[in-house]
Design a protein around this motif. Structure first.
Motif, PDB file in Angstrom:
ATOM      1  N   ALA A  80       0.826  -1.210   0.000  1.00 50.75           N
ATOM      2  CA  ALA A  80       0.000   0.000   0.000  1.00 50.75           C
ATOM      3  C   ALA A  80       0.862   1.264   0.000  1.00 50.75           C
ATOM      4  O   ALA A  80       0.565   2.227  -0.709  1.00 50.75           O
ATOM      5  N   GLU A  81       1.925   1.251   0.804  1.00 49.27           N
ATOM      6  CA  GLU A  81       2.817   2.413   0.827  1.00 49.27           C
ATOM      7  C   GLU A  81       3.487   2.613  -0.530  1.00 49.27           C
ATOM      8  O   GLU A  81       3.592   3.743  -1.018  1.00 49.27           O
ATOM      9  N   LEU A  82       3.923   1.535  -1.144  1.00 54.37           N
ATOM     10  CA  LEU A  82       4.581   1.637  -2.447  1.00 54.37           C
ATOM     11  C   LEU A  82       3.601   2.133  -3.511  1.00 54.37           C
ATOM     12  O   LEU A  82       3.967   2.944  -4.370  1.00 54.37           O
ATOM     13  N   ALA A  83       2.357   1.680  -3.445  1.00 56.66           N
ATOM     14  CA  ALA A  83       1.336   2.160  -4.380  1.00 56.66           C
ATOM     15  C   ALA A  83       1.132   3.669  -4.221  1.00 56.66           C
ATOM     16  O   ALA A  83       0.992   4.391  -5.212  1.00 56.66           O
ATOM     17  N   ALA A  84       1.132   4.148  -2.985  1.00 53.85           N
ATOM     18  CA  ALA A  84       0.965   5.584  -2.736  1.00 53.85           C
ATOM     19  C   ALA A  84       2.163   6.375  -3.271  1.00 53.85           C
ATOM     20  O   ALA A  84       1.991   7.460  -3.841  1.00 53.85           O
ATOM     21  N   VAL A  85       3.360   5.843  -3.111  1.00 54.09           N
ATOM     22  CA  VAL A  85       4.563   6.493  -3.638  1.00 54.09           C
ATOM     23  C   VAL A  85       4.473   6.575  -5.161  1.00 54.09           C
ATOM     24  O   VAL A  85       4.744   7.612  -5.765  1.00 54.09           O
ATOM     25  N   ALA A  86       4.067   5.484  -5.796  1.00 61.23           N
ATOM     26  CA  ALA A  86       3.968   5.432  -7.261  1.00 61.23           C
ATOM     27  C   ALA A  86       2.902   6.382  -7.790  1.00 61.23           C
ATOM     28  O   ALA A  86       3.057   6.950  -8.879  1.00 61.23           O
ATOM     29  N   ALA A  87       1.830   6.566  -7.033  1.00 54.47           N
ATOM     30  CA  ALA A  87       0.711   7.386  -7.490  1.00 54.47           C
ATOM     31  C   ALA A  87       0.905   8.880  -7.208  1.00 54.47           C
ATOM     32  O   ALA A  87       0.221   9.714  -7.806  1.00 54.47           O
ATOM     33  N   HIS A  88       1.808   9.217  -6.320  1.00 55.42           N
ATOM     34  CA  HIS A  88       1.996  10.616  -5.931  1.00 55.42           C
ATOM     35  C   HIS A  88       2.489  11.440  -7.120  1.00 55.42           C
ATOM     36  O   HIS A  88       3.342  10.991  -7.883  1.00 55.42           O
ATOM     37  N   THR A  89       1.944  12.632  -7.279  1.00 58.61           N
ATOM     38  CA  THR A  89       2.359  13.525  -8.366  1.00 58.61           C
ATOM     39  C   THR A  89       2.946  14.806  -7.760  1.00 58.61           C
ATOM     40  O   THR A  89       2.234  15.775  -7.535  1.00 58.61           O
ATOM     41  N   PRO A  90       4.249  14.804  -7.519  1.00 57.66           N
ATOM     42  CA  PRO A  90       4.883  15.945  -6.866  1.00 57.66           C
ATOM     43  C   PRO A  90       5.131  17.139  -7.783  1.00 57.66           C
ATOM     44  O   PRO A  90       5.440  18.225  -7.315  1.00 57.66           O
TER      45      PRO A  90
END
Length: 181
Positions: A80-90
């Motif tokens: 779940a954490e990795l999915a959130a990192v991948a989805a983040h648009t900085p």
């Protein structure tokens, strides 16, 4: 039981070569299950009990140091954490699409304010940097050979170890971790 990924720093570079089957065996020796690797840069997927990630990182580091003879900083993220990192648009989507590279640096903890300020001082027309939780996103607007920034400067600025992956690798790992049976 959850799926997790261990991101290992400095595996298969500069004389620190570890075959994937050897790396998998080292994780078996830790009592972990469902182990697989993704590319040869130190990405290990596994199943874990919902325990303390920091304690697991320390256990892995201790075992790898004893087995390999050198330090291997380890950064564990749940699926779940990795999915959130991948989805983040900085950064703006059009800027990310036209960039030469978007890299993600994984840290053990969010950087302190002084480290964050030192890191953000590296922002240039060629490189942009964004901090989000335990990750640093680095947008390269030029070829790697044309930038002065890199993982070593990132670590010096923060004063802590980090491991860097391309966003493409992070996204693939997130997909693999989410689909792991």
């Amino acid at each position: 039981m959850t799926h997790a990924v261990a991101l290992l720093r400095a595996i298969n570079i500069t004389g620190r070569f570890v075959k994937k089957d050897v790396l998998r065996q080292l994780f078996v020796e830790l009592g972990l299950t469902g182990i697989s690797t993704f590319i040869a840069s130190g990405n290990v997927l596994f199943d874990e009990e919902n325990g303390d990630p920091a304690a697991l990182e320390a256990r892995i580091e201790t075992h790898l140091r004893a087995s390999l003879g050198y330090e291997v900083a380890t950064f564990v993220r749940s699926a779940a954490e990795l999915a959130a990192v991948a989805a983040h648009t900085p950064f703006a989507l059009d800027e990310m699409a036209s960039a030469f590279g978007l890299m993600v640096a994984f840290l053990k903890a969010p950087p302190d304010e002084a480290g964050r300020e030192r890191l953000l001082a590296y922002r240039r027309a060629s490189d942009d940097i964004a901090v989000h939780g335990r990750e640093v996103y680095w947008l390269r607007r030029v070829q790697q050979s044309e930038t002065e920034f890199g993982g070593a400067k990132l670590e010096r600025a923060l004063g802590v170890p980090a491991t860097v992956r391309s966003i493409t690798t992070v996204r693939k790992l997130a997909i693999l971790a989410a689909g792991k049976k």
